[in-house]
Design a protein around this motif. Structure first.
Motif, PDB file in Angstrom:
ATOM      1  N   MET A   3      -0.493   1.623  -2.986  1.00 44.28           N
ATOM      2  CA  MET A   3      -1.210   0.264  -3.232  1.00 44.28           C
ATOM      3  C   MET A   3      -0.771  -0.601  -3.942  1.00 44.28           C
ATOM      4  SD  MET A   3      -5.084   2.337  -3.589  1.00 44.28           S
ATOM      5  CE  MET A   3      -5.690   1.042  -4.532  1.00 44.28           C
ATOM      6  N   ALA A   4       0.235  -0.233  -5.106  1.00 44.65           N
ATOM      7  CA  ALA A   4       0.806  -1.312  -5.826  1.00 44.65           C
ATOM      8  C   ALA A   4       1.767  -1.948  -5.140  1.00 44.65           C
ATOM      9  CB  ALA A   4       1.528  -0.409  -7.160  1.00 44.65           C
ATOM     10  N   CYS A   5       2.512  -1.076  -4.212  1.00 45.51           N
ATOM     11  CA  CYS A   5       3.577  -1.776  -3.249  1.00 45.51           C
ATOM     12  C   CYS A   5       2.991  -2.649  -2.567  1.00 45.51           C
ATOM     13  CB  CYS A   5       4.478  -0.447  -2.658  1.00 45.51           C
ATOM     14  SG  CYS A   5       5.434   0.431  -3.745  1.00 45.51           S
ATOM     15  N   LEU A  56       1.900  -8.164  -0.473  1.00 50.59           N
ATOM     16  CA  LEU A  56       0.883  -9.345   0.027  1.00 50.59           C
ATOM     17  C   LEU A  56       1.263 -10.612  -0.885  1.00 50.59           C
ATOM     18  CD1 LEU A  56      -2.480  -7.406   0.283  1.00 50.59           C
ATOM     19  CD2 LEU A  56      -0.957  -8.520   2.020  1.00 50.59           C
ATOM     20  N   LYS A  57       1.346 -10.312  -2.454  1.00 49.87           N
ATOM     21  CA  LYS A  57       1.467 -11.216  -3.238  1.00 49.87           C
ATOM     22  C   LYS A  57       2.870 -12.298  -2.762  1.00 49.87           C
ATOM     23  CE  LYS A  57      -0.348  -9.521  -7.473  1.00 49.87           C
ATOM     24  NZ  LYS A  57      -0.020  -8.967  -8.999  1.00 49.87           N
ATOM     25  N   TRP A  58       4.031 -11.501  -2.623  1.00 48.81           N
ATOM     26  CA  TRP A  58       5.379 -12.032  -1.942  1.00 48.81           C
ATOM     27  C   TRP A  58       5.136 -12.891  -0.801  1.00 48.81           C
ATOM     28  CZ3 TRP A  58       9.797 -12.498  -4.136  1.00 48.81           C
ATOM     29  CH2 TRP A  58      10.853 -12.786  -3.463  1.00 48.81           C
ATOM     30  N   TYR A 103       0.407  -4.074 -11.469  1.00 47.74           N
ATOM     31  CA  TYR A 103      -0.363  -3.267 -12.398  1.00 47.74           C
ATOM     32  C   TYR A 103       0.363  -2.076 -12.654  1.00 47.74           C
ATOM     33  CZ  TYR A 103      -2.561  -1.761  -7.772  1.00 47.74           C
ATOM     34  OH  TYR A 103      -2.438  -1.395  -6.535  1.00 47.74           O
ATOM     35  N   TYR A 104       1.095  -1.559 -11.666  1.00 45.25           N
ATOM     36  CA  TYR A 104       2.028  -0.103 -11.780  1.00 45.25           C
ATOM     37  C   TYR A 104       3.165  -0.660 -12.646  1.00 45.25           C
ATOM     38  CZ  TYR A 104       5.270   3.584 -10.511  1.00 45.25           C
ATOM     39  OH  TYR A 104       5.956   4.516 -10.618  1.00 45.25           O
ATOM     40  N   LYS A 105       3.356  -0.308 -13.986  1.00 46.00           N
ATOM     41  CA  LYS A 105       4.307  -0.503 -14.763  1.00 46.00           C
ATOM     42  C   LYS A 105       5.673  -0.489 -14.392  1.00 46.00           C
ATOM     43  CE  LYS A 105       1.403  -0.584 -18.769  1.00 46.00           C
ATOM     44  NZ  LYS A 105       1.293  -1.155 -19.670  1.00 46.00           N
ATOM     45  N   GLY A 106       6.082   0.773 -13.627  1.00 45.32           N
ATOM     46  CA  GLY A 106       7.401   1.041 -13.150  1.00 45.32           C
ATOM     47  C   GLY A 106       7.656   0.422 -12.264  1.00 45.32           C
ATOM     48  N   TYR A 107       6.938  -0.682 -11.384  1.00 40.08           N
ATOM     49  CA  TYR A 107       7.315  -1.503 -10.205  1.00 40.08           C
ATOM     50  C   TYR A 107       8.125  -2.760 -10.617  1.00 40.08           C
ATOM     51  CZ  TYR A 107       7.119  -3.302  -5.606  1.00 40.08           C
ATOM     52  OH  TYR A 107       7.233  -3.830  -4.278  1.00 40.08           O
ATOM     53  N   THR A 108       7.596  -3.550 -11.783  1.00 42.54           N
ATOM     54  CA  THR A 108       8.572  -4.628 -12.261  1.00 42.54           C
ATOM     55  C   THR A 108       9.295  -4.527 -13.515  1.00 42.54           C
ATOM     56  OG1 THR A 108       6.690  -5.453 -12.973  1.00 42.54           O
ATOM     57  CG2 THR A 108       6.966  -5.957 -10.805  1.00 42.54           C
TER      58      THR A 108
END
Length: 113
Positions: A42-44, A49-51, A79-84
């Motif tokens: 869901m975070a991906c 979608l933001k991109w 909201y997933y800290k490991g993403y960015t």
């Protein structure tokens, strides 16, 4: 180290409890892993979608003749800290990675506000 300690504790607990409890515990752990996988998926999807919205905004700004592109800073926040955990564009158009984004999108400057 934390995961190995957790596995060690679970192995000791597994030897102390009956087979039914171990099977239940295994099912719970599988469910937790599946839920975490769905959370990351869901975070991906949210970031994708933001991109896509940012790309549409850039196309619109370029169509209106803008050479200094301004995008929403929230595009690069998850909201997933490991993403960015890498460097994201900021408000200074002369700093990296803003200069790289400007070059890729073919504009003079790129700013995230």
């Amino acid at each position: 180290f934390d995961s190995s300690l957790l596995i060690f504790v679970f192995r000791i607990m597994g030897e102390m409890y009956s087979h039914k409890i171990r099977v239940l515990w295994q099912k719970i752990m599988i469910a937790v892993c599946i839920c975490f996988g769905i959370f990351v998926l869901m975070a991906c999807a949210d970031m994708r979608l933001k991109w896509e919205r940012m790309l549409a905004s850039i196309v619109t700004q370029k169509a209106m003749g803008a050479t200094d592109i301004i995008v929403d800073k929230q595009t690069f926040v998850s909201y997933y800290k490991g993403y960015t955990d890498w460097s994201n564009p900021g408000s200074d158009p002369t700093q990296w990675p803003n200069t790289t984004y400007a070059r890729v999108f073919g504009v003079q400057s790129f700013i995230a506000k």
